[in-house]
Design a protein around this motif. Structure first.
Motif, PDB file in Angstrom:
ATOM      1  N   THR A   4     119.800  59.733  24.374  1.00  0.00           N
ATOM      2  CA  THR A   4     119.426  58.889  25.509  1.00  0.00           C
ATOM      3  C   THR A   4     118.795  57.562  25.081  1.00  0.00           C
ATOM      4  O   THR A   4     118.421  56.761  25.921  1.00  0.00           O
ATOM      5  N   THR A   5     118.682  57.317  23.789  1.00  0.00           N
ATOM      6  CA  THR A   5     118.105  56.069  23.315  1.00  0.00           C
ATOM      7  C   THR A   5     118.931  54.891  23.808  1.00  0.00           C
ATOM      8  O   THR A   5     120.138  54.850  23.657  1.00  0.00           O
ATOM      9  N   VAL A   7     119.533  54.060  26.859  1.00  0.00           N
ATOM     10  CA  VAL A   7     120.145  54.261  28.162  1.00  0.00           C
ATOM     11  C   VAL A   7     119.251  53.639  29.229  1.00  0.00           C
ATOM     12  O   VAL A   7     118.056  53.888  29.276  1.00  0.00           O
ATOM     13  N   LYS A   8     119.862  52.813  30.063  1.00  0.00           N
ATOM     14  CA  LYS A   8     119.124  52.181  31.156  1.00  0.00           C
ATOM     15  C   LYS A   8     119.168  53.110  32.363  1.00  0.00           C
ATOM     16  O   LYS A   8     120.233  53.448  32.842  1.00  0.00           O
ATOM     17  N   ARG A   9     117.983  53.490  32.831  1.00  0.00           N
ATOM     18  CA  ARG A   9     117.926  54.411  33.967  1.00  0.00           C
ATOM     19  C   ARG A   9     117.219  53.820  35.172  1.00  0.00           C
ATOM     20  O   ARG A   9     117.413  54.272  36.280  1.00  0.00           O
ATOM     21  N   ASP A  10     116.357  52.860  34.959  1.00  0.00           N
ATOM     22  CA  ASP A  10     115.587  52.299  36.064  1.00  0.00           C
ATOM     23  C   ASP A  10     116.333  51.144  36.710  1.00  0.00           C
ATOM     24  O   ASP A  10     117.130  50.458  36.071  1.00  0.00           O
ATOM     25  N   ARG A  11     116.043  50.929  37.995  1.00  0.00           N
ATOM     26  CA  ARG A  11     116.694  49.861  38.754  1.00  0.00           C
ATOM     27  C   ARG A  11     115.660  49.062  39.521  1.00  0.00           C
ATOM     28  O   ARG A  11     114.634  49.582  39.928  1.00  0.00           O
TER      29      ARG A  11
END
Length: 105
Positions: A4-5, A7-11
């Motif tokens: 998961t390094t 990885v963009k998860r927030d918006r």
């Protein structure tokens, strides 16, 4: 390394006027970036600058308080080291803040 390094998860969602969107699109195209990347990098740079300025002002306030205490305890008879501190603070703080603390007029 984790899978998961990176990885963009927030918006963050934005609502904006059409003319502002056009300005952002134009600026992004000048830099060869997507609008999202342009906004993200621009906002990150500004956020880091804001944090740095806030931290600097916090340090200056703390150091100014210390300089005021030293002045109250020792009057104008500061050591050369204390004058050096006041001189360094003078560079990074508006003169009106340090004038009464470090004896600058």
């Amino acid at each position: 390394m984790s899978a998961t390094t990176g990885v963009k998860r927030d918006r963050i969602n934005l609502r904006l006027k059409h003319n502002v969107k056009k300005v952002l699109e134009r600026a992004a195209s000048f830099e060869g970036k997507t609008v999202s990347n342009f906004i993200l990098t621009s906002a990150q740079v500004r956020a880091e600058k804001t944090i740095q300025e806030h931290e600097m002002m916090s340090l200056i306030a703390r150091d100014s308080t210390l300089a005021g205490k030293l002045r109250a305890e020792h009057g104008r008879g500061f050591s050369s080291g204390t004058w050096a501190i006041c001189s360094a603070l003078w560079k990074y703080s508006p003169p009106r803040r340090l004038s009464p603390l470090c004896g600058y007029n």
